[in-house]
Motif scaffolding. Structure first.
Motif, short mmCIF file in Angstrom:
data_model
loop_
_atom_site.label_atom_id
_atom_site.label_comp_id
_atom_site.label_asym_id
_atom_site.label_seq_id
_atom_site.Cartn_x
_atom_site.Cartn_y
_atom_site.Cartn_z
N ARG A 77 19.14 -44.76 -10.48
CA ARG A 77 19.81 -45.06 -9.46
C ARG A 77 19.64 -43.59 -8.64
O ARG A 77 19.33 -43.44 -7.61
CB ARG A 77 21.14 -45.36 -9.53
N ALA A 78 19.87 -42.58 -9.51
CA ALA A 78 20.04 -41.15 -8.94
C ALA A 78 18.67 -40.73 -8.20
O ALA A 78 18.36 -40.10 -7.36
CB ALA A 78 20.42 -40.18 -10.28
N TRP A 79 17.46 -41.27 -9.08
CA TRP A 79 16.10 -40.83 -8.63
C TRP A 79 15.74 -41.61 -7.18
O TRP A 79 15.22 -40.97 -6.37
CB TRP A 79 15.08 -41.04 -9.68
N LEU A 80 16.43 -43.05 -7.24
CA LEU A 80 16.13 -43.39 -5.82
C LEU A 80 16.73 -42.71 -4.87
O LEU A 80 16.39 -42.77 -3.67
CB LEU A 80 16.65 -44.83 -5.95
N ASP A 81 18.06 -42.40 -5.17
CA ASP A 81 18.81 -41.39 -4.07
C ASP A 81 18.10 -40.24 -3.67
O ASP A 81 17.90 -39.84 -2.52
CB ASP A 81 20.23 -41.34 -4.54
N ALA A 82 17.44 -39.46 -4.73
CA ALA A 82 16.75 -38.09 -4.69
C ALA A 82 15.67 -38.47 -3.58
O ALA A 82 15.36 -37.67 -2.87
CB ALA A 82 16.37 -37.72 -5.79
N ARG A 83 14.88 -39.61 -3.80
CA ARG A 83 13.72 -39.91 -3.07
C ARG A 83 14.11 -40.31 -1.77
O ARG A 83 13.35 -40.09 -0.89
CB ARG A 83 13.13 -41.10 -3.86
N SER A 84 15.33 -40.74 -1.34
CA SER A 84 15.74 -40.70 -0.15
C SER A 84 16.29 -39.73 0.63
O SER A 84 16.76 -39.86 1.65
CB SER A 84 16.49 -42.27 -0.05
N GLY A 85 16.25 -38.69 -0.16
CA GLY A 85 16.80 -37.32 0.37
C GLY A 85 18.01 -36.77 0.09
O GLY A 85 18.37 -35.70 0.47
#
Length: 168
Positions: A1-9
Motif C-alpha cells: 500500500r505504501a509503494w502504491l501511495d509513493a508511486r502516486s506521488g
C-alpha cells in the motif's frame, strides 16, 4: 500500500524491523523483484560496523553507484561522470561539482580552478543539497530507497536520512 501511495506521488516511509537472520533482506529483495521496475529509481544505503565512524559513508557509496563511478576510474573519468550527471539534471556546475566531488574525495581544483566552495555553508545547506540532488536523480520517477543495517548508521548519515525523511 505504501509503494502504491509513493508511486502516486505521496511520500511514504516503511520501517522493517526484526531480529538478525529473520529474513528482512530476503523480503526486501522479493519486494524489489516483484514491484520495482524501470519506472522507479532504486537506491540503496548499506550501513556497516566497519564504517560507523566514517561520516556519510553509505551516502558516498550510494552516490558513487548512481554516478557509475568505480575505483578503477581515473580522476578525469570520475569528474566527467559527475559533470554529466550535473548537466543532465540542469544543476549549476559551479555550485554542484565542488559539493559532489568534495563528498566523494575527487580532486577537482586542477580541472576546475574557477570553482569555489562557499565557506559559510551550514550542515542543513549540505543536507538540503544532497537531498534535492538525490530526488532529482529520479527524474519524475518514484524513489525506492533501501537503508540496510540502520543500527550501524554513523551520526552524519543518520542526520542526513532524518532530513531526507522530513522532506518525504
Amino acid at each position: 500500500r505504501a509503494w502504491l501511495d509513493a508511486r502516486s506521488g505521496s511520500g511514504r516511509l516503511v520501517l522493517l524491523k526484526g531480529d538478525p537472520g529473520i529474513g528482512k533482506s530476503r523480503l526486501t529483495k522479493e519486494f524489489g523483484d516483484q514491484y520495482l521496475g524501470d519506472d522507479c529509481q532504486s537506491l540503496s544505503c548499506q550501513c556497516s560496523p566497519y564504517h560507523k565512524d566514517s561520516a556519510l559513508y553509505p551516502l558516498i557509496v550510494m552516490i558513487q553507484h548512481v554516478l557509475g563511478i568505480v575505483p578503477s576510474d581515473s580522476i578525469d573519468r570520475k569528474l566527467e561522470k559527475i559533470e554529466a550527471s550535473i548537466k543532465s539534471l540542469d544543476f549549476s556546475i559551479a555550485e554542484t561539482l565542488p559539493l559532489i566531488a568534495g563528498l566523494l574525495s575527487v580532486p577537482f581544483k586542477k580541472k576546475y580552478p574557477e570553482l569555489h566552495l562557499q565557506d559559510k555553508r551550514s550542515k542543513q545547506d549540505y543536507q538540503e543539497f544532497y537531498s534535492q540532488w538525490i530526488i532529482a536523480q529520479a527524474r519524475g520517477k518514484p524513489i525506492y530507497l533501501l537503508v540496510e543495517d540502520y543500527h550501524w548508521v554513523d551520526p552524519s548519515t543518520e542526520d542526513f536520512l532524518k532530513h531526507l525523511v522530513a522532506l518525504v
